[in-house]
Scaffold this motif. Structure first.
Motif, PDB file in Angstrom:
ATOM      1  N   GLU A   2       6.784  -8.670 -10.192  1.00 62.61           N
ATOM      2  CA  GLU A   2       6.005  -7.519  -9.134  1.00 62.61           C
ATOM      3  C   GLU A   2       5.023  -7.261  -9.409  1.00 62.61           C
ATOM      4  O   GLU A   2       5.003  -6.505 -10.347  1.00 62.61           O
ATOM      5  CB  GLU A   2       7.118  -6.981  -8.474  1.00 62.61           C
ATOM      6  CG  GLU A   2       6.591  -6.278  -6.910  1.00 62.61           C
ATOM      7  CD  GLU A   2       7.523  -6.196  -6.139  1.00 62.61           C
ATOM      8  OE1 GLU A   2       7.261  -4.457  -5.777  1.00 62.61           O
ATOM      9  OE2 GLU A   2       8.744  -5.206  -6.714  1.00 62.61           O
ATOM     10  N   VAL A   3       4.147  -6.835  -9.058  1.00 65.06           N
ATOM     11  CA  VAL A   3       3.029  -6.094  -9.294  1.00 65.06           C
ATOM     12  C   VAL A   3       2.553  -4.589  -8.540  1.00 65.06           C
ATOM     13  O   VAL A   3       2.241  -5.481  -7.263  1.00 65.06           O
ATOM     14  CB  VAL A   3       1.238  -6.839  -9.674  1.00 65.06           C
ATOM     15  CG1 VAL A   3       0.071  -6.175 -10.034  1.00 65.06           C
ATOM     16  CG2 VAL A   3       1.907  -7.666 -10.663  1.00 65.06           C
ATOM     17  N   ILE A   4       2.178  -4.031  -8.855  1.00 69.52           N
ATOM     18  CA  ILE A   4       2.585  -2.515  -7.783  1.00 69.52           C
ATOM     19  C   ILE A   4       0.509  -2.574  -7.681  1.00 69.52           C
ATOM     20  O   ILE A   4       0.118  -1.878  -9.022  1.00 69.52           O
ATOM     21  CB  ILE A   4       2.961  -0.928  -7.888  1.00 69.52           C
ATOM     22  CG1 ILE A   4       4.863  -1.440  -8.194  1.00 69.52           C
ATOM     23  CG2 ILE A   4       2.546   0.089  -6.979  1.00 69.52           C
ATOM     24  CD1 ILE A   4       5.757  -0.798  -8.171  1.00 69.52           C
ATOM     25  N   VAL A   5      -0.292  -2.909  -6.544  1.00 66.16           N
ATOM     26  CA  VAL A   5      -1.464  -1.769  -6.133  1.00 66.16           C
ATOM     27  C   VAL A   5      -0.955  -0.845  -5.483  1.00 66.16           C
ATOM     28  O   VAL A   5      -0.574  -0.753  -4.389  1.00 66.16           O
ATOM     29  CB  VAL A   5      -1.954  -2.821  -6.073  1.00 66.16           C
ATOM     30  CG1 VAL A   5      -3.373  -2.864  -6.092  1.00 66.16           C
ATOM     31  CG2 VAL A   5      -2.257  -3.598  -7.433  1.00 66.16           C
ATOM     32  N   VAL A   6      -1.583   0.256  -5.619  1.00 69.92           N
ATOM     33  CA  VAL A   6      -1.758   1.741  -5.074  1.00 69.92           C
ATOM     34  C   VAL A   6      -3.192   1.731  -4.912  1.00 69.92           C
ATOM     35  O   VAL A   6      -4.337   2.081  -5.554  1.00 69.92           O
ATOM     36  CB  VAL A   6      -0.977   3.041  -5.200  1.00 69.92           C
ATOM     37  CG1 VAL A   6      -1.081   3.877  -4.563  1.00 69.92           C
ATOM     38  CG2 VAL A   6       0.124   2.463  -5.494  1.00 69.92           C
ATOM     39  N   THR A   7      -3.763   1.842  -2.744  1.00 73.42           N
ATOM     40  CA  THR A   7      -5.521   2.005  -2.846  1.00 73.42           C
ATOM     41  C   THR A   7      -5.275   3.793  -2.379  1.00 73.42           C
ATOM     42  O   THR A   7      -4.377   4.241  -1.475  1.00 73.42           O
ATOM     43  CB  THR A   7      -5.458   1.418  -1.283  1.00 73.42           C
ATOM     44  OG1 THR A   7      -5.584  -0.192  -1.255  1.00 73.42           O
ATOM     45  CG2 THR A   7      -6.429   1.794  -1.392  1.00 73.42           C
ATOM     46  N   GLN A   8      -5.817   4.842  -3.252  1.00 73.87           N
ATOM     47  CA  GLN A   8      -6.431   6.259  -3.764  1.00 73.87           C
ATOM     48  C   GLN A   8      -7.131   5.682  -2.731  1.00 73.87           C
ATOM     49  O   GLN A   8      -7.376   7.353  -2.507  1.00 73.87           O
ATOM     50  CB  GLN A   8      -6.737   6.223  -4.957  1.00 73.87           C
ATOM     51  CG  GLN A   8      -5.384   5.831  -5.881  1.00 73.87           C
ATOM     52  CD  GLN A   8      -4.306   6.445  -6.007  1.00 73.87           C
ATOM     53  OE1 GLN A   8      -4.475   7.427  -4.756  1.00 73.87           O
ATOM     54  NE2 GLN A   8      -2.994   6.472  -6.429  1.00 73.87           N
ATOM     55  N   ALA A   9      -8.242   5.072  -2.381  1.00 72.71           N
ATOM     56  CA  ALA A   9      -9.167   5.312  -1.883  1.00 72.71           C
ATOM     57  C   ALA A   9      -9.743   4.135  -0.277  1.00 72.71           C
ATOM     58  O   ALA A   9     -10.160   3.070  -1.866  1.00 72.71           O
ATOM     59  CB  ALA A   9     -10.271   6.415  -2.442  1.00 72.71           C
ATOM     60  N   HIS A  10     -10.465   4.529   0.413  1.00 69.90           N
ATOM     61  CA  HIS A  10     -10.855   3.675   0.668  1.00 69.90           C
ATOM     62  C   HIS A  10     -11.913   4.222   2.109  1.00 69.90           C
ATOM     63  O   HIS A  10     -11.741   5.114   2.327  1.00 69.90           O
ATOM     64  CB  HIS A  10      -9.801   2.185   2.092  1.00 69.90           C
ATOM     65  CG  HIS A  10     -10.330   0.944   2.048  1.00 69.90           C
ATOM     66  ND1 HIS A  10      -9.527   0.643   3.433  1.00 69.90           N
ATOM     67  CD2 HIS A  10     -11.199   0.305   2.058  1.00 69.90           C
ATOM     68  CE1 HIS A  10     -10.387  -0.328   3.540  1.00 69.90           C
ATOM     69  NE2 HIS A  10     -11.317  -1.095   2.828  1.00 69.90           N
ATOM     70  N   ALA A  11     -13.302   3.038   1.843  1.00 70.77           N
ATOM     71  CA  ALA A  11     -14.449   3.376   2.417  1.00 70.77           C
ATOM     72  C   ALA A  11     -15.091   2.300   3.484  1.00 70.77           C
ATOM     73  O   ALA A  11     -15.731   0.812   2.927  1.00 70.77           O
ATOM     74  CB  ALA A  11     -15.639   4.390   1.493  1.00 70.77           C
ATOM     75  N   THR A  12     -15.233   2.241   4.292  1.00 74.11           N
ATOM     76  CA  THR A  12     -15.816   1.127   4.802  1.00 74.11           C
ATOM     77  C   THR A  12     -17.108   1.436   6.051  1.00 74.11           C
ATOM     78  O   THR A  12     -17.870   1.376   6.430  1.00 74.11           O
ATOM     79  CB  THR A  12     -15.032   0.209   6.383  1.00 74.11           C
ATOM     80  OG1 THR A  12     -14.081   1.255   6.516  1.00 74.11           O
ATOM     81  CG2 THR A  12     -14.170  -0.390   5.333  1.00 74.11           C
ATOM     82  N   GLU A  13     -16.693   2.937   5.688  1.00 77.07           N
ATOM     83  CA  GLU A  13     -18.391   3.953   6.171  1.00 77.07           C
ATOM     84  C   GLU A  13     -18.946   4.595   5.704  1.00 77.07           C
ATOM     85  O   GLU A  13     -18.165   5.398   4.558  1.00 77.07           O
ATOM     86  CB  GLU A  13     -17.928   4.290   7.682  1.00 77.07           C
ATOM     87  CG  GLU A  13     -17.666   3.610   8.706  1.00 77.07           C
ATOM     88  CD  GLU A  13     -16.939   4.711   9.772  1.00 77.07           C
ATOM     89  OE1 GLU A  13     -16.902   6.118  10.059  1.00 77.07           O
ATOM     90  OE2 GLU A  13     -16.190   3.945  10.830  1.00 77.07           O
ATOM     91  N   ARG A  14     -19.987   4.962   5.828  1.00 78.46           N
ATOM     92  CA  ARG A  14     -20.528   5.813   4.744  1.00 78.46           C
ATOM     93  C   ARG A  14     -20.115   7.420   4.443  1.00 78.46           C
ATOM     94  O   ARG A  14     -20.200   7.543   3.216  1.00 78.46           O
ATOM     95  CB  ARG A  14     -22.577   6.318   5.160  1.00 78.46           C
ATOM     96  CG  ARG A  14     -22.769   6.667   3.562  1.00 78.46           C
ATOM     97  CD  ARG A  14     -24.771   6.329   3.583  1.00 78.46           C
ATOM     98  NE  ARG A  14     -25.216   6.886   5.141  1.00 78.46           N
ATOM     99  CZ  ARG A  14     -26.493   6.435   5.236  1.00 78.46           C
ATOM    100  NH1 ARG A  14     -27.580   6.256   4.401  1.00 78.46           N
ATOM    101  NH2 ARG A  14     -27.095   7.034   5.941  1.00 78.46           N
ATOM    102  N   GLY A  15     -19.835   7.581   4.887  1.00 74.68           N
ATOM    103  CA  GLY A  15     -19.198   9.480   5.370  1.00 74.68           C
ATOM    104  C   GLY A  15     -18.684   9.323   4.726  1.00 74.68           C
ATOM    105  O   GLY A  15     -17.612  10.227   4.218  1.00 74.68           O
ATOM    106  N   GLN A  16     -17.425   7.698   4.164  1.00 71.43           N
ATOM    107  CA  GLN A  16     -15.960   8.148   3.587  1.00 71.43           C
ATOM    108  C   GLN A  16     -16.060   7.295   2.021  1.00 71.43           C
ATOM    109  O   GLN A  16     -15.353   7.585   1.296  1.00 71.43           O
ATOM    110  CB  GLN A  16     -15.318   6.340   4.273  1.00 71.43           C
ATOM    111  CG  GLN A  16     -14.820   6.902   5.641  1.00 71.43           C
ATOM    112  CD  GLN A  16     -14.269   5.755   6.394  1.00 71.43           C
ATOM    113  OE1 GLN A  16     -14.293   4.334   5.543  1.00 71.43           O
ATOM    114  NE2 GLN A  16     -13.393   5.401   7.113  1.00 71.43           N
ATOM    115  N   LEU A  17     -17.867   6.748   1.461  1.00 72.31           N
ATOM    116  CA  LEU A  17     -17.544   7.282   0.354  1.00 72.31           C
ATOM    117  C   LEU A  17     -16.930   8.910  -1.252  1.00 72.31           C
ATOM    118  O   LEU A  17     -17.023   8.407  -1.865  1.00 72.31           O
ATOM    119  CB  LEU A  17     -18.858   7.150  -0.362  1.00 72.31           C
ATOM    120  CG  LEU A  17     -19.430   5.140  -0.162  1.00 72.31           C
ATOM    121  CD1 LEU A  17     -20.637   4.981   0.229  1.00 72.31           C
ATOM    122  CD2 LEU A  17     -18.703   4.622  -1.063  1.00 72.31           C
ATOM    123  N   ASN A  18     -16.958   9.500   0.311  1.00 68.26           N
ATOM    124  CA  ASN A  18     -16.877  11.208  -0.568  1.00 68.26           C
ATOM    125  C   ASN A  18     -15.735  10.743  -1.467  1.00 68.26           C
ATOM    126  O   ASN A  18     -15.091  10.892  -2.641  1.00 68.26           O
ATOM    127  CB  ASN A  18     -16.817  12.231  -0.102  1.00 68.26           C
ATOM    128  CG  ASN A  18     -19.049  12.995  -0.020  1.00 68.26           C
ATOM    129  OD1 ASN A  18     -19.381  12.291  -0.097  1.00 68.26           O
ATOM    130  ND2 ASN A  18     -18.528  13.451   1.218  1.00 68.26           N
TER     131      ASN A  18
END
Length: 126
Positions: A2-18
């Motif tokens: 089993e491989v564990i992947v954790v998404t630490q940040a996700h941006a689908t809008e420019r304001g979320q890129l920070n």
């Protein structure tokens, strides 16, 4: 295994890129590790970590931490300095040109043309 992947940040809008920029700033990558899966439209930029993926219990391996950009049509990566290893500074997105620009501490041309913004920082669980 089993491989564990954790998404630490996700941006689908420019304001979320920070959120993404906070996670990638001063992390390093090697241009030889950049991989484009054209069939899926995904560009992966693995972080050049000082340690390799570690075990997290029996039969479980942590995924390699990376920056992952989705909806990619094409990308340009030109190394003027030829050092191979670069540090992330910031990602910028220009919606009018649908271009993500990766800026680094060492000069590098790294631009990604996308259909729409979809950027993730995938990291190992701490």
């Amino acid at each position: 295994m089993e491989v564990i992947v954790v998404t630490q940040a996700h941006a689908t809008e420019r304001g979320q890129l920070n959120m993404v920029n906070d996670r990638i700033h001063d992390r390093w990558f090697d241009v030889s590790g950049v991989k484009f899966d054209e069939s899926r439209g995904v560009l992966r930029v693995p972080f050049d970590e000082s340690r390799s993926p570690t075990k997290h219990g029996p039969g479980v391996r942590l995924a390699t931490p990376c920056l992952e950009i989705g909806n990619v049509e094409r990308y340009t990566l030109k190394e003027s300095e030829g050092v191979g290893r670069y540090d992330f500074n910031v990602l910028r997105y220009a919606p009018e040109s649908r271009t993500i620009t990766v800026t680094t501490g060492i000069p590098l041309t790294f631009e990604v043309l996308v259909r729409s913004l979809d950027v993730r920082v995938r990291d190992a669980a701490e």
